[in-house]
Write a protein that holds these residues in place. Structure first.
Motif, PDB file in Angstrom:
ATOM      1  N   THR A 180       0.844  -1.187   0.000  1.00 13.45           N
ATOM      2  CA  THR A 180       0.000   0.000   0.000  1.00 13.45           C
ATOM      3  C   THR A 180       0.879   1.238   0.000  1.00 13.45           C
ATOM      4  O   THR A 180       2.042   1.209   0.402  1.00 13.45           O
ATOM      5  CB  THR A 180      -0.918   0.026   1.235  1.00 13.45           C
ATOM      6  N   ASP A 181       0.299   2.322  -0.490  1.00 11.92           N
ATOM      7  CA  ASP A 181       1.034   3.588  -0.538  1.00 11.92           C
ATOM      8  C   ASP A 181       0.022   4.714  -0.337  1.00 11.92           C
ATOM      9  O   ASP A 181      -1.192   4.494  -0.366  1.00 11.92           O
ATOM     10  CB  ASP A 181       1.750   3.720  -1.883  1.00 11.92           C
ATOM     11  N   ARG A 182       0.538   5.895  -0.130  1.00 13.53           N
ATOM     12  CA  ARG A 182      -0.345   7.055   0.024  1.00 13.53           C
ATOM     13  C   ARG A 182       0.274   8.260  -0.648  1.00 13.53           C
ATOM     14  O   ARG A 182       1.457   8.565  -0.459  1.00 13.53           O
ATOM     15  CB  ARG A 182      -0.597   7.355   1.505  1.00 13.53           C
ATOM     16  N   ASN A 183      -0.531   8.911  -1.485  1.00 15.01           N
ATOM     17  CA  ASN A 183      -0.145  10.172  -2.097  1.00 15.01           C
ATOM     18  C   ASN A 183      -0.721  11.279  -1.213  1.00 15.01           C
ATOM     19  O   ASN A 183      -1.895  11.647  -1.328  1.00 15.01           O
ATOM     20  CB  ASN A 183      -0.702  10.265  -3.519  1.00 15.01           C
ATOM     21  N   SER A 184       0.103  11.784  -0.308  1.00 19.17           N
ATOM     22  CA  SER A 184      -0.380  12.746   0.681  1.00 19.17           C
ATOM     23  C   SER A 184      -0.859  14.044   0.043  1.00 19.17           C
ATOM     24  O   SER A 184      -1.816  14.667   0.510  1.00 19.17           O
ATOM     25  CB  SER A 184       0.730  13.052   1.696  1.00 19.17           C
ATOM     26  N   LEU A 185      -0.202  14.482  -1.029  1.00 17.91           N
ATOM     27  CA  LEU A 185      -0.589  15.732  -1.664  1.00 17.91           C
ATOM     28  C   LEU A 185      -1.984  15.649  -2.276  1.00 17.91           C
ATOM     29  O   LEU A 185      -2.730  16.630  -2.299  1.00 17.91           O
ATOM     30  CB  LEU A 185       0.437  16.098  -2.740  1.00 17.91           C
ATOM     31  N   LYS A 186      -2.345  14.475  -2.755  1.00 20.07           N
ATOM     32  CA  LYS A 186      -3.678  14.294  -3.341  1.00 20.07           C
ATOM     33  C   LYS A 186      -4.658  13.662  -2.366  1.00 20.07           C
ATOM     34  O   LYS A 186      -5.844  13.540  -2.666  1.00 20.07           O
ATOM     35  CB  LYS A 186      -3.586  13.417  -4.597  1.00 20.07           C
ATOM     36  N   GLY A 187      -4.145  13.229  -1.237  1.00 21.93           N
ATOM     37  CA  GLY A 187      -5.022  12.577  -0.274  1.00 21.93           C
ATOM     38  C   GLY A 187      -5.548  11.243  -0.772  1.00 21.93           C
ATOM     39  O   GLY A 187      -6.682  10.863  -0.459  1.00 21.93           O
ATOM     40  N   GLU A 188      -4.737  10.509  -1.540  1.00 23.15           N
ATOM     41  CA  GLU A 188      -5.166   9.244  -2.125  1.00 23.15           C
ATOM     42  C   GLU A 188      -4.450   8.069  -1.467  1.00 23.15           C
ATOM     43  O   GLU A 188      -3.228   8.103  -1.280  1.00 23.15           O
ATOM     44  CB  GLU A 188      -4.857   9.209  -3.632  1.00 23.15           C
ATOM     45  N   ASP A 189      -5.221   7.044  -1.132  1.00 19.45           N
ATOM     46  CA  ASP A 189      -4.649   5.767  -0.725  1.00 19.45           C
ATOM     47  C   ASP A 189      -4.520   4.886  -1.959  1.00 19.45           C
ATOM     48  O   ASP A 189      -5.384   4.908  -2.853  1.00 19.45           O
ATOM     49  CB  ASP A 189      -5.539   5.073   0.302  1.00 19.45           C
ATOM     50  N   ILE A 190      -3.458   4.075  -2.012  1.00 18.91           N
ATOM     51  CA  ILE A 190      -3.176   3.264  -3.194  1.00 18.91           C
ATOM     52  C   ILE A 190      -2.934   1.819  -2.763  1.00 18.91           C
ATOM     53  O   ILE A 190      -2.226   1.562  -1.785  1.00 18.91           O
ATOM     54  CB  ILE A 190      -1.939   3.801  -3.951  1.00 18.91           C
ATOM     55  N   LEU A 191      -3.540   0.901  -3.488  1.00 19.36           N
ATOM     56  CA  LEU A 191      -3.297  -0.528  -3.305  1.00 19.36           C
ATOM     57  C   LEU A 191      -2.617  -1.057  -4.555  1.00 19.36           C
ATOM     58  O   LEU A 191      -3.084  -0.829  -5.669  1.00 19.36           O
ATOM     59  CB  LEU A 191      -4.612  -1.284  -3.076  1.00 19.36           C
ATOM     60  N   ILE A 192      -1.495  -1.757  -4.377  1.00 20.03           N
ATOM     61  CA  ILE A 192      -0.730  -2.328  -5.496  1.00 20.03           C
ATOM     62  C   ILE A 192      -0.736  -3.843  -5.347  1.00 20.03           C
ATOM     63  O   ILE A 192      -0.424  -4.376  -4.276  1.00 20.03           O
ATOM     64  CB  ILE A 192       0.721  -1.805  -5.497  1.00 20.03           C
ATOM     65  N   ASN A 193      -1.099  -4.548  -6.412  1.00 21.21           N
ATOM     66  CA  ASN A 193      -1.148  -6.011  -6.372  1.00 21.21           C
ATOM     67  C   ASN A 193      -0.426  -6.574  -7.594  1.00 21.21           C
ATOM     68  O   ASN A 193      -0.636  -6.110  -8.713  1.00 21.21           O
ATOM     69  CB  ASN A 193      -2.599  -6.492  -6.345  1.00 21.21           C
TER      70      ASN A 193
END
Length: 328
Positions: A180-193
């Motif tokens: 998982t990752d987070r783009n703090s500037l955009k406020g987006e959570d990211i799931l990578i599989n």
């Protein structure tokens, strides 16, 4: 206000095992018996391909034993099938997963969505591979595994007959399957599989002849240059039918029980091994209109679309449909 984030609900170790198990159990392709594990086949930690050696049948007539006569020993011949190791990945943002994050069991909800995604992709990959396999068959083997009953005009639909285990499969484990990752500037959570696996039409050696980079693209999976038949024809577990299925198509150009039998006959006395039929939804609807589809509740042969001639049916619109060339 407390906010649930992807990294709060995804435990990679549990998530990885859940998605791997669920993919194998749920997809119709697996349940139809088309895809089966190959004994001894393991996804290697390094390398792009895996050798799958096999023994050919014993050949030659027996010799008449005479006085003062010695039999002539002959060798058993081996062949080599070759499978490609695939590794693909996909990332999703929190916007895509917003509904799942609100679920009572968000990890399972996200896992189900990820599973369904990979199931569709695996099925699409199989049909792309078969485009390449039968392109090679037409070029190098005179199309001896293809029955084309279509006429020159009208859309041409592809149907496949499969024997059990026509496609071999082995799951692997990429270096980092899930993160998982987070783009703090955009406020987006990211799931990578990511997925690493072998999926291979049995008997058609992967040649790597038309791969530009490290990993084949979906377009390259469909290239005839990447396949070479190494099995004897009767040992192959797939045949292809091309038919017309539009309302204007002649009856003799449409899929029927007689056509299925003729296609199976391409393998001669090995014709009885077919267990499944994959067809486009238009073809399936035409058979339904003729009341030719049978539904057998609680029977594993029926994977959701009924059976035809005691063969399970798989319906998928990613099967090839060739449009007629417009008349100038």
């Amino acid at each position: 206000m407390t906010v649930t984030r992807v990294q709060d609900v995804i435990i990679p170790e549990i998530f990885n095992q859940y998605t791997m198990n669920n993919t194998v159990e749920q997809t119709a392709v697996y349940r139809s018996g088309i895809i089966q594990p190959v004994p001894g086949l393991i996804v290697p930690s390094g390398g792009d391909t895996v050798n799958m050696p096999f023994w050919n049948d014993l050949e030659g007539d027996p010799e008449a034993i005479q006085s003062n006569f010695a039999l002539t020993p002959e060798k058993i011949k081996a062949g080599k099938d070759v499978a490609r190791v695939f590794e693909y990945g996909k990332a999703w943002s929190a916007e895509d997963l917003a509904g799942e994050l609100a679920g009572s069991d968000p990890m399972r909800a996200i896992g189900d969505r990820v599973n369904y995604y990979w199931e569709r992709q695996f099925q699409k990959m199989i049909f792309l591979m078969l485009d390449g396999v039968f392109g090679s068959n037409i070029t190098n083997n005179d199309g001896d595994l293809v029955l084309d009953i279509s006429s020159g005009d009208g859309k041409k639909y592809t149907t496949y007959l499969f024997a059990g285990g026509a496609v071999g499969y082995a799951p692997g484990m990429p270096k980092t399957p899930t993160e998982t990752d987070r783009n703090s500037l955009k406020g987006e959570d990211i799931l990578i599989n990511r997925k690493k696996f072998i999926m291979h039409p049995r008997g058609f050696k992967w040649t790597e002849a038309d791969v530009a980079a490290e990993m084949p693209t979906f377009k390259e999976l469909a290239s005839a240059k990447n396949y070479e038949r190494v099995y004897d024809k009767k040992k192959v577990r797939i045949v292809k039918i091309i038919s017309n299925e539009g309302p204007e198509a002649a009856t003799k150009s449409k899929l029927s029980g007689e056509v299925i039998l003729d296609a199976a006959q391409l393998l001669g006395d090995a014709k009885g091994k077919f267990t499944s039929i994959a067809m486009h939804s238009v073809t399936h609807t035409n058979l339904q209109k003729q009341n030719l589809i049978e539904f057998i509740p609680n029977n594993r042969a029926d994977v959701g679309f009924g059976t035809y001639l005691q063969k399970s049916i798989i319906v998928d619109d990613s099967l090839p449909v060739d449009e007629p060339t417009p008349t100038p």
